[in-house]
Design an enzyme around this catalytic site. Structure first.
Site, PDB file in Angstrom:
ATOM      1  CB  CYS A 158      -0.951  -0.009   1.193  1.00  0.00           C
ATOM      2  SG  CYS A 158      -1.997  -1.473   1.205  1.00  0.00           S
ATOM      3  CG  HIS A 188      -1.989   4.327   5.255  1.00  0.00           C
ATOM      4  ND1 HIS A 188      -1.751   4.100   3.919  1.00  0.00           N
ATOM      5  CD2 HIS A 188      -2.397   3.136   5.774  1.00  0.00           C
ATOM      6  CE1 HIS A 188      -1.990   2.824   3.640  1.00  0.00           C
ATOM      7  NE2 HIS A 188      -2.375   2.221   4.753  1.00  0.00           N
ATOM      8  CD  GLU A 203      -1.551   7.639   9.163  1.00  0.00           C
ATOM      9  OE1 GLU A 203      -1.116   8.355   8.233  1.00  0.00           O
ATOM     10  OE2 GLU A 203      -2.568   6.927   9.043  1.00  0.00           O
ATOM     11  CE  LYS A 226      -5.590   4.351   2.231  1.00  0.00           C
ATOM     12  NZ  LYS A 226      -4.661   5.465   2.381  1.00  0.00           N
ATOM     13  CG  HIS A 231      -6.464   0.879   1.453  1.00  0.00           C
ATOM     14  ND1 HIS A 231      -5.558   1.429   0.572  1.00  0.00           N
ATOM     15  CD2 HIS A 231      -5.712   0.320   2.451  1.00  0.00           C
ATOM     16  CE1 HIS A 231      -4.325   1.224   1.008  1.00  0.00           C
ATOM     17  NE2 HIS A 231      -4.392   0.557   2.142  1.00  0.00           N
ATOM     18  CG  PHE A 266      -0.042  -5.901   4.323  1.00  0.00           C
ATOM     19  CD1 PHE A 266      -0.503  -5.158   5.399  1.00  0.00           C
ATOM     20  CD2 PHE A 266      -0.922  -6.786   3.713  1.00  0.00           C
ATOM     21  CE1 PHE A 266      -1.803  -5.293   5.865  1.00  0.00           C
ATOM     22  CE2 PHE A 266      -2.219  -6.927   4.163  1.00  0.00           C
ATOM     23  CZ  PHE A 266      -2.665  -6.184   5.231  1.00  0.00           C
TER      24      PHE A 266
END
Length: 412
Positions: A163, A303, A314, A335, A340, A399
């Site tokens: 991502c 994010h 975050e 998002k 996403h 990831f």
């Protein structure tokens, strides 16, 4: 001296609009692109929702015969890249093709092609596999096809960091121009993974929201009742140029790209490092690269994936990086509207930052209803906020522990 890099063109294909104007209007009005999946039967899936691109016809942008040789994720990339060139009013015939490059990001690659061909193999045998299977499925074909269509003969790379892919791509394209290896770059990311296998895999991980009864409310970053991310598809492409190159041809400049940072958690394959320490290092690196102090930042496009750990960690990373100033800046997660977009997320969110600077408006985090004590910043809840923005940062976390951040500045 590092060369200055500016953004002169943008193109996007998203679940809330194709083209930067429609996309931006949807963001300003808090429109959600999330709905029930239409591409396949979700009867046996725990998650039945996603953000699909509904009105895309590849033949509007690509020759019919060539479009058939491209997976959906590549079609998105080629179409959005052409939009960015048109937006920049760049006459490709008048520039040096060897100093015109492409660096894109994608997380999954040609999943539609992979699943279709795997089914053919199992049902009809190996002789029925298409000779175009491999060149349609491999992730790097997106940057390859964009290069072919546009005639870009400079650096040609596709970044795969889950991502964080397209934020890394934007950063690496930035570096390529800064250090003199190109004058013009197409960059950003693309993804088209709303497919049975992809959805089933994320369902098995229990990473996605199961708020199937209310799709438009399912993505709720930083809200106490968030229950996972929602998958989407699309592409976000920027055309970036060396400043003098842009000025010589009289280009309109949206913003300047001034900082890039990246780091690794070195911790876990899916869970972010405790306290967001890896994300904090990436943001700090971007600040150092931009040669600015933490207290000048105005806006962070987070994010903000709507998963429990990501949003909490975050938030901690932002507070660690920006100290007391964290409570003075604005943080939003788009998002909440786009869902996403995996490897395309950073490209689309870079466009958000550039548009926010150019228009002096911060898009909201929609579906923010119940504050989480662990997420205590200004998330621009539910309504866009008009304000002057000099610096904006885009965060992407992937990831594998990949963290990337890019910083944009109002052009002066």
């Amino acid at each position: 001296m590092k060369r200055r890099v500016v953004i002169t063109g943008m193109g996007c294909i998203t679940p809330i609009g194709i083209g930067k104007e429609k996309f931006w209007n949807s963001l300003m009005n808090g429109v959600s692109g999330i709905d029930y999946i239409t591409k396949f039967d979700t009867k046996d899936f725990s998650t039945k929702i996603a953000a699909e691109v509904k009105d895309f016809d590849a033949e509007d942008y690509i020759d019919k015969r060539e479009a058939k040789k491209m997976d959906r994720f590549t079609q998105f990339a080629v179409a959005a890249a052409q939009m960015a060139v048109e937006d920049a009013e760049l006459d490709i015939k008048k520039i040096d093709a060897e100093r015109f490059g492409v660096i894109l990001g994608a997380g999954m690659g040609g999943m539609n092609t992979l699943e279709d061909q795997a089914k053919k193999l199992m049902e009809r045998g190996p002789k029925r596999i298409s000779p175009f299977f491999v060149p349609m499925m491999i992730p790097n074909i997106a940057s390859g096809q964009v290069s072919i269509v546009l005639g870009a003969k400079g650096p040609n790379i596709l970044v795969v960091t889950a991502c964080a892919s397209s934020t890394n791509a934007v950063g690496e394209a930035f570096r390529t121009i800064q250090y003199g290896d190109a004058d013009v770059m197409i960059t950003g990311g693309t993804e088209a993974s709303v497919t049975p296998l992809s959805i089933a895999g994320f369902c098995s991980m229990k990473a996605m929201s199961t708020n199937n009864s209310n799709p438009g409310k399912a993505s709720r970053p930083f809200d106490k009742n968030r229950d996972g991310f929602v998958m989407g598809e699309g592409a976000g492409i920027l055309l970036i140029e060396e400043l003098e190159h842009a000025l010589r041809r009289g280009a309109d400049i949206y913003a300047e790209l001034v900082g890039y940072g990246r780091s690794s958690d070195a911790y876990h394959i899916t869970t972010p490092a405790s306290g967001g320490e890896g994300a904090a290092r990436a943001m700090a690196c971007a600040l150092r690269d931009a040669d600015i102090n933490y207290d000048v930042m105005d806006y962070i496009n987070a994010h903000g994936s709507s998963t429990v750990y990501n949003d909490e960690f975050e938030t901690e990373a932002i507070k660690k990086t920006f100290k007391e100033h964290a409570y003075k800046l604005s943080v939003s997660s788009t998002k909440s509207m786009t869902s996403h977009l995996l490897g395309a997320a950073g490209g689309v969110e870079a466009i958000v930052c550039v548009m926010a600077i150019a228009n002096g408006i911060i898009p909201p985090t929609i579906n923010y209803e119940t504050p989480d004590p662990k997420c205590d910043l200004d998330y621009v809840p539910n309504m866009a906020k008009k304000t002057d923005i000099k610096y904006a940062l885009s965060n992407s976390l992937g990831f594998g522990g990949h963290n990337a951040a890019v910083i944009f500045k109002k052009y002066e």
